[in-house]
Design a protein around this motif. Structure first.
Motif, PDB file in Angstrom:
ATOM      1  N   ASN A   1      64.854  40.870  68.801  1.00 10.13           N
ATOM      2  CA  ASN A   1      64.293  41.977  68.034  1.00 10.13           C
ATOM      3  C   ASN A   1      64.724  43.282  68.715  1.00 10.13           C
ATOM      4  N   ALA A   2      65.837  43.830  68.257  1.00  5.82           N
ATOM      5  CA  ALA A   2      66.435  44.990  68.926  1.00  5.82           C
ATOM      6  C   ALA A   2      65.502  46.192  68.931  1.00  5.82           C
ATOM      7  N   LYS A   3      64.782  46.401  67.859  1.00  3.35           N
ATOM      8  CA  LYS A   3      63.863  47.543  67.796  1.00  3.35           C
ATOM      9  C   LYS A   3      62.786  47.419  68.865  1.00  3.35           C
ATOM     10  N   LEU A   4      62.230  46.234  68.982  1.00  4.39           N
ATOM     11  CA  LEU A   4      61.196  45.991  69.977  1.00  4.39           C
ATOM     12  C   LEU A   4      61.762  46.152  71.390  1.00  4.39           C
ATOM     13  N   ALA A   5      62.974  45.653  71.607  1.00  5.42           N
ATOM     14  CA  ALA A   5      63.612  45.768  72.922  1.00  5.42           C
ATOM     15  C   ALA A   5      63.836  47.224  73.299  1.00  5.42           C
ATOM     16  N   LEU A   6      64.317  48.012  72.350  1.00 13.07           N
ATOM     17  CA  LEU A   6      64.607  49.419  72.625  1.00 13.07           C
ATOM     18  C   LEU A   6      63.325  50.222  72.818  1.00 13.07           C
ATOM     19  N   GLU A   7      62.288  49.854  72.090  1.00 14.48           N
ATOM     20  CA  GLU A   7      61.003  50.552  72.238  1.00 14.48           C
ATOM     21  C   GLU A   7      60.317  50.210  73.557  1.00 14.48           C
ATOM     22  N   SER A   8      60.725  49.095  74.172  1.00 14.26           N
ATOM     23  CA  SER A   8      60.051  48.621  75.385  1.00 14.26           C
ATOM     24  C   SER A   8      60.856  48.876  76.652  1.00 14.26           C
TER      25      SER A   8
ATOM     26  N   GLY B   1      73.242  53.248  76.892  1.00 17.21           N
ATOM     27  CA  GLY B   1      72.625  54.563  76.923  1.00 17.21           C
ATOM     28  C   GLY B   1      71.119  54.459  77.002  1.00 17.21           C
ATOM     29  N   GLU B   2      70.466  55.600  76.881  1.00 19.17           N
ATOM     30  CA  GLU B   2      69.008  55.597  76.861  1.00 19.17           C
ATOM     31  C   GLU B   2      68.520  54.919  75.585  1.00 19.17           C
ATOM     32  N   SER B   3      67.488  54.114  75.732  1.00 23.96           N
ATOM     33  CA  SER B   3      67.001  53.327  74.595  1.00 23.96           C
ATOM     34  C   SER B   3      66.574  54.203  73.424  1.00 23.96           C
ATOM     35  N   ALA B   4      65.921  55.328  73.725  1.00 16.74           N
ATOM     36  CA  ALA B   4      65.470  56.223  72.656  1.00 16.74           C
ATOM     37  C   ALA B   4      66.641  56.739  71.844  1.00 16.74           C
ATOM     38  N   ALA B   5      67.773  57.009  72.514  1.00 13.87           N
ATOM     39  CA  ALA B   5      68.954  57.492  71.807  1.00 13.87           C
ATOM     40  C   ALA B   5      69.599  56.375  70.994  1.00 13.87           C
ATOM     41  N   LEU B   6      69.643  55.167  71.551  1.00 19.69           N
ATOM     42  CA  LEU B   6      70.257  54.044  70.839  1.00 19.69           C
ATOM     43  C   LEU B   6      69.478  53.663  69.587  1.00 19.69           C
ATOM     44  N   LEU B   7      68.174  53.923  69.595  1.00 25.87           N
ATOM     45  CA  LEU B   7      67.374  53.667  68.387  1.00 25.87           C
ATOM     46  C   LEU B   7      67.870  54.468  67.196  1.00 25.87           C
ATOM     47  N   HIS B   8      68.511  55.608  67.478  1.00 28.62           N
ATOM     48  CA  HIS B   8      68.984  56.484  66.408  1.00 28.62           C
ATOM     49  C   HIS B   8      70.513  56.472  66.276  1.00 28.62           C
ATOM     50  N   ASP B   9      71.170  55.599  67.055  1.00 32.57           N
ATOM     51  CA  ASP B   9      72.624  55.497  66.968  1.00 32.57           C
ATOM     52  C   ASP B   9      73.014  54.798  65.664  1.00 32.57           C
TER      53      ASP B   9
END
Length: 234
Positions: free
Chosen positions: A193-200, A216-224
């Motif tokens: 679950n990539a969204k969960l991984a990036l949020e955590s 990169g930073e997870s917060a940035a990758l969420l919007h990549d």
């Protein structure tokens, strides 16, 4: 804390991991995301010496650990929570937790840590004498994490902790993971679950066909855009 340089792993003629390089700093949670077969699990197995690397280096706390025996990896402070949980089905919950402390001989500390695991996972305390093989999937995942923490690791490797679990159980598992991280644990997380991984996590690496293609930073990758299209269903 963890430095992986040019790591290469092959199964026969199949190159599962292709000269990847990444690092995890002390106290941070780093995620590895990617499709099935990308090489994520193999990477964790190579770090923990469940499988042998054919090239590259892995340093942990400044010490080279390529070639170190798996049980010594645990003594050095790395604990793996494997995909599929890997609990000892014919042992009780309590016996599984004690098995996690096999590298320790401080009886009072072990007893205190068992109580700490029960505080993290009250359901395990309720089922302390129950055989691990009779637990639900979510309870087994709780037990697998608790057993790993019983070695008092410096770093926790988590391989697909949400796999096959109901959403409410995933929420409980990740609540504990975040609490453990907040207490200072260094975590390398694989999560489908990539969204969960990036949020955590604070930082993340994207793996494709055995290679790291993005980080990169997870917060940035969420919007990549590439990550959103490939892994977030957007």
């Amino acid at each position: 804390m963890l430095e992986v340089t040019g790591l290469h792993v092959a199964y026969g003629g199949i190159q599962a991991v292709r000269s990847i390089t990444f690092h995890v700093n002390e106290g941070e949670t780093v995620a590895l995301i990617g499709a099935n077969g990308a090489g994520k699990t193999t990477t964790l197995k190579a770090i923990s010496r469940v499988v042998n690397a054919v090239g590259g280096d892995v340093h942990f706390c400044g010490e080279k650990i390529i070639g170190v025996a798996p049980h010594e990896i645990i003594r050095k402070g790395i604990a793996l929570v494997p995909e599929g949980r890997g609990v000892f089905p014919r042992l009780s919950v309590l016996e599984n937790l004690r098995m996690g402390a096999f590298v320790r001989d401080d009886k009072a500390g072990i007893a205190a840590d068992i109580d700490r695991m029960y505080a993290y996972f009250p359901r395990l305390k309720e089922r302390a004498d129950q055989l691990a093989g009779t637990l639900s999937g979510g309870e087994q995942q709780m037990l697998a994490i608790g057993r790993a923490l019983m070695s008092r690791p410096k770093m926790l490797l988590l391989d697909e902790p949400s796999m096959g679990l109901a959403p409410i159980m995933v929420q409980k598992i990740f609540e504990v993971i975040r609490n453990v991280a907040a207490a200072g644990m260094t975590i390398l997380l694989i999560e489908q679950n990539a969204k969960l991984a990036l949020e955590s996590s604070q930082r993340a690496y994207v793996m494709e066909s055995g290679e790291i293609t993005l980080n990169g930073e997870s917060a940035a990758l969420l919007h990549d855009p590439k990550v959103k299209a490939a892994y977030l269903g957007e």
